[in-house]
Design an enzyme around this catalytic site. Structure first.
Site, short mmCIF file in Angstrom:
data_model
loop_
_atom_site.label_atom_id
_atom_site.label_comp_id
_atom_site.label_asym_id
_atom_site.label_seq_id
_atom_site.Cartn_x
_atom_site.Cartn_y
_atom_site.Cartn_z
N ASN A 31 2.60 -9.53 -5.57
CA ASN A 31 1.52 -9.50 -4.69
C ASN A 31 0.84 -10.77 -4.92
O ASN A 31 0.28 -11.21 -5.85
CB ASN A 31 0.63 -8.36 -5.14
CG ASN A 31 1.25 -7.21 -4.83
OD1 ASN A 31 2.08 -6.82 -3.65
ND2 ASN A 31 1.06 -6.14 -5.55
N GLY A 52 0.86 -1.23 0.19
CA GLY A 52 -0.20 -0.17 -0.06
C GLY A 52 0.66 1.32 0.00
O GLY A 52 0.42 2.16 0.44
N GLU A 99 17.19 -0.09 -2.24
CA GLU A 99 16.92 -0.37 -3.96
C GLU A 99 17.76 0.81 -4.38
O GLU A 99 17.33 2.22 -3.76
CB GLU A 99 15.69 -0.60 -4.33
CG GLU A 99 15.34 -2.10 -4.18
CD GLU A 99 13.79 -2.28 -4.74
OE1 GLU A 99 13.29 -3.13 -4.61
OE2 GLU A 99 13.30 -1.25 -5.42
N LYS A 100 18.14 0.75 -5.69
CA LYS A 100 18.70 1.83 -6.28
C LYS A 100 17.38 2.57 -6.70
O LYS A 100 16.34 2.09 -6.92
CB LYS A 100 19.34 1.47 -7.69
CG LYS A 100 19.97 2.62 -8.47
CD LYS A 100 21.32 3.21 -8.15
CE LYS A 100 21.31 4.46 -9.17
NZ LYS A 100 22.01 5.28 -8.00
N ARG A 155 -1.80 -12.35 -4.14
CA ARG A 155 -3.36 -12.06 -3.87
C ARG A 155 -4.04 -11.57 -5.09
O ARG A 155 -3.49 -11.13 -5.83
CB ARG A 155 -3.37 -11.17 -2.66
CG ARG A 155 -2.81 -9.78 -2.89
CD ARG A 155 -3.09 -8.76 -1.97
NE ARG A 155 -2.02 -7.63 -1.88
CZ ARG A 155 -2.31 -6.63 -2.77
NH1 ARG A 155 -3.33 -6.74 -3.67
NH2 ARG A 155 -1.47 -5.60 -2.52
N GLU A 168 8.23 -6.26 -7.04
CA GLU A 168 7.74 -7.38 -6.17
C GLU A 168 6.64 -8.14 -6.70
O GLU A 168 6.17 -8.06 -7.75
CB GLU A 168 7.08 -6.51 -4.92
CG GLU A 168 6.04 -5.71 -5.29
CD GLU A 168 4.88 -5.35 -4.17
OE1 GLU A 168 5.15 -6.03 -3.01
OE2 GLU A 168 4.18 -4.39 -4.30
P1 ADP Z 1 4.15 -1.57 -2.33
O1 ADP Z 1 4.45 -3.00 -1.62
O2 ADP Z 1 3.93 -0.65 -1.29
O3 ADP Z 1 3.25 -1.72 -3.31
P2 ADP Z 1 6.27 -1.48 -4.22
O4 ADP Z 1 7.46 -2.17 -3.76
O5 ADP Z 1 5.35 -2.14 -5.02
O6 ADP Z 1 5.41 -1.15 -3.06
O7 ADP Z 1 6.50 0.01 -4.62
C1 ADP Z 1 5.48 1.03 -4.79
C2 ADP Z 1 5.71 2.17 -5.75
O8 ADP Z 1 7.01 2.79 -5.31
C3 ADP Z 1 6.08 1.91 -7.00
O9 ADP Z 1 5.07 1.55 -7.83
C4 ADP Z 1 7.06 2.99 -7.29
O10 ADP Z 1 6.10 3.95 -8.13
C5 ADP Z 1 7.85 3.14 -6.27
N1 ADP Z 1 9.18 2.46 -6.30
C6 ADP Z 1 9.25 1.65 -5.50
N2 ADP Z 1 10.85 1.13 -5.75
C7 ADP Z 1 11.21 2.03 -6.40
C8 ADP Z 1 12.45 2.20 -6.84
N3 ADP Z 1 13.56 1.25 -6.73
N4 ADP Z 1 12.57 3.23 -7.75
C9 ADP Z 1 11.63 4.09 -8.11
N5 ADP Z 1 10.44 3.83 -7.78
C10 ADP Z 1 10.08 2.89 -6.75
P1 ADP Z 2 -2.70 -3.17 -5.18
O1 ADP Z 2 -1.35 -3.60 -5.23
O2 ADP Z 2 -3.79 -4.40 -5.36
O3 ADP Z 2 -3.04 -2.18 -6.19
P2 ADP Z 2 -2.84 -1.45 -2.83
O4 ADP Z 2 -1.15 -1.58 -2.51
O5 ADP Z 2 -3.26 -0.21 -3.20
O6 ADP Z 2 -3.33 -2.73 -3.79
O7 ADP Z 2 -3.16 -2.04 -1.59
C1 ADP Z 2 -4.59 -2.27 -1.34
C2 ADP Z 2 -5.11 -2.28 0.11
O8 ADP Z 2 -4.34 -3.47 0.76
C3 ADP Z 2 -4.82 -0.96 1.02
O9 ADP Z 2 -5.83 -0.92 1.81
C4 ADP Z 2 -3.40 -1.39 1.57
O10 ADP Z 2 -3.34 -0.39 2.50
C5 ADP Z 2 -3.58 -2.69 1.79
N1 ADP Z 2 -2.33 -3.44 1.73
C6 ADP Z 2 -1.48 -3.86 0.77
N2 ADP Z 2 -0.43 -4.58 1.26
C7 ADP Z 2 -0.37 -4.62 2.42
C8 ADP Z 2 0.52 -5.10 3.39
N3 ADP Z 2 1.63 -5.77 3.11
N4 ADP Z 2 0.24 -5.18 4.90
C9 ADP Z 2 -1.12 -4.50 5.25
N5 ADP Z 2 -1.97 -4.11 4.43
C10 ADP Z 2 -1.52 -4.00 2.87
MG MG Z 3 3.31 -2.88 -5.04
#
Ligand code: ADP
Ligand code: ADP
Ligand code: MG
Length: 449
Positions: A290, A164, A200-201, A292, A288
């Site tokens: 997901n 999130g 991460e870079k 789910r 990453e």
């Molecule tokens: P989450 O588990 O919260 O979804 P992500 O690892 O998917 O976290 O990263 C969420 C967002 O953060 C990405 O969609 C991107 O916009 C930004 N982001 C994450 N890692 C990087 C990176 N190494 N460089 C630039 N942007 C990043």
């Molecule tokens: P998606 O990757 O499906 O686009 P989001 O990153 O927007 O989803 O997250 C969807 C919902 O799940 C949000 O309410 C977010 O806060 C929650 N969420 C996502 N990853 C986690 C996590 N690792 N732990 C707790 N809540 C999470």
């Molecule tokens: Mg993500």
């Protein structure tokens, strides 16, 4: 096939799952917190059980109460939705011990992919390109500075259990790194109960491109193409579209094959998403997975004509995939706008409260996944997303026109919302040309509202 499923979630995703079950002839059990008594998901299900007070940790994260509700109602399986317990390997293991089917991948898959640092290691071993960075957990400030120097600035600090968009910090120079580390750590601890951080870079101005995956218990894995989720605010998605304007047919094919390879590396046996960052040179990196159902799954459903939630339930029931890769046919274009109860001009302040007047759009090509109704009181304890508005057209221009038309019809009174922000995005020249990346909202729109 299961006769009864309990849905361990709330809001629009609980409604989405109940709808799929009903079409499959499966009975549903909703669970709800005390404040969610009047919520649509609790009314819609065949049965509903209160699982505790409003605070998520006492209700939607309360494993004991959720398992009790399942046993009590005789449900054979639990669908966790997204967020809450959906990526919790301990919960998946407890379900298994109690002879309840967890509708998701094996607990090993969740364990391996849910830990983002571990996932990076596994991907690297499997020759999947990952964002350059440090393979491991940061142990203290000296270690942090040393690894920071080795990777180079700008870099990103990220929570191992993150989701999130929480627990992520950009660091532009060594002077900022200790402070950023400490705030990321405490945010991660608060949100995920796990304060481990990795580095991460920072990829400058990247595109967020993700592939929808489906795998079964027999080792079959297919992908349903990509979604472009680069319209983000604070690393959280706001608007998504499928397909992406960035990908050539060749790049789509290559990335799709790598996404399948990534899923195969952990023996993935459910629906899931492989997220990549793509830079200006079209180099792409695994970010990453997901493990789910994803918030934005409907746009893939629109272009693939596959009901991903039904597939997920069938896979959990032991069926093999109903489709092979060569049978996957992607057609047309779909866009999703996340409608949130928040005020974009007040720094996106969440705006819980009562919806006093509501008109939802409809018509050809428009789909709404929501759980709100007129008179509904949005509680302050949970996510601010109240509806997903999805538009489908034969091509991107048509999808944009339909979405704009639907946004103009949409009326929500009583709570602030981001409908106008979405309208502005769709009217932006760069967006219309498909010329955008993850800094679009920050650089091109929000600062100019
Ligand atoms: P989450 O588990 O919260 O979804 P992500 O690892 O998917 O976290 O990263 C969420 C967002 O953060 C990405 O969609 C991107 O916009 C930004 N982001 C994450 N890692 C990087 C990176 N190494 N460089 C630039 N942007 C990043
Ligand atoms: P998606 O990757 O499906 O686009 P989001 O990153 O927007 O989803 O997250 C969807 C919902 O799940 C949000 O309410 C977010 O806060 C929650 N969420 C996502 N990853 C986690 C996590 N690792 N732990 C707790 N809540 C999470
Ligand atoms: Mg993500």
């Amino acid at each position: 096939m299961f006769k009864k499923i309990l849905i361990a979630n709330r809001g629009e995703i609980a409604v989405r799952i109940i709808r799929a079950c009903r079409e499959m002839g499966i009975l549903t059990v909703a669970v709800y917190s005390e404040g969610d008594k009047d919520s649509f998901h609790a009314q819609l299900a065949d049965e509903a059980v209160c699982i505790g007070p409003n605070s998520p940790k006492d209700s939607y994260l309360n494993i004991q109460n959720i398992i009790s509700a399942t046993v009590l109602t005789g449900a054979e399986a639990i669908h966790p939705g997204f967020g809450f317990l959906s990526e919790n390997p301990k919960f998946a293991a407890i379900c298994e011990e109690c002879n309840i089917k967890f509708i998701g991948p094996s607990k090993e898959c969740i364990e391996n992919m849910g830990d983002k640092a571990k996932a990076r290691e596994i991907m690297k071993e499997s020759k999947v390109p990952v964002v350059p960075g440090f393979e491991g957990i940061i142990e203290g400030e000296e270690h942090l500075k040393k690894e920071g120097k080795a990777i180079g600035y700008p870099l990103m600090l990220k929570a191992v259990s993150g989701g999130g968009g929480k627990g992520i910090r950009i660091v532009r120079s060594e002077e900022e790194i200790v402070k950023a580390y400490n705030t990321a750590k405490s945010e991660a601890n608060l949100s995920f109960g796990d304060d481990r951080i990795y580095i991460e870079k920072y990829i400058e101005n990247p595109h967020h491109i993700e592939f929808q995956i489906m795998g079964d218990d027999f080792g079959n894995i297919v992908h349903l193409g990509e979604r472009d989720c680069s319209i983000q605010r604070n690393n959280q998605k706001v608007l998504e579209e499928a397909p992406s304007t960035l990908l050539s047919e060749d790049l789509r094919k290559t990335m799709g094959e790598i996404a399948i390879k990534a899923a195969k590396a952990v023996g993935y046996n459910s629906v899931g998403t492989i997220e990549f960052l793509v830079d200006d040179n079209n180099d792409f990196y695994f970010m990453e997975m997901n493990t789910r159902i994803q918030v934005e799954h409907p746009i893939t459903e629109m272009i693939s004509n596959i009901d991903i939630v039904k597939e997920q339930i069938k896979i959990a029931d032991g069926e093999s995939l109903s489709i092979t890769q060569s049978e996957v046919e992607l057609k047309g274009h779909a866009i999703e706008c996340r409608i949130n109860a928040e005020n974009p001009s007040k720094n996106y302040m969440p705006c819980p409260g009562t919806i006093s007047y509501l008109i939802m759009p409809g018509g050809n090509g428009i789909r709404i996944d929501s759980s709100v109704y007129e008179g509904y009181k949005i509680p302050p304890f949970y996510d601010s997303m109240i509806a997903k508005l999805i538009a489908y057209g034969k091509d991107r221009d048509e999808a944009i026109m339909k979405m704009k038309r639907a946004l103009l019809e949409f009326v929500i009174e009583g709570v602030d919302n981001n409908i106008e922000l979405h309208f502005n995005i769709l009217n932006n020249e760069d967006f219309i040309k498909g010329n955008y990346n993850t800094s679009f909202l920050r650089d091109k729109l929000v600062n100019k509202l």
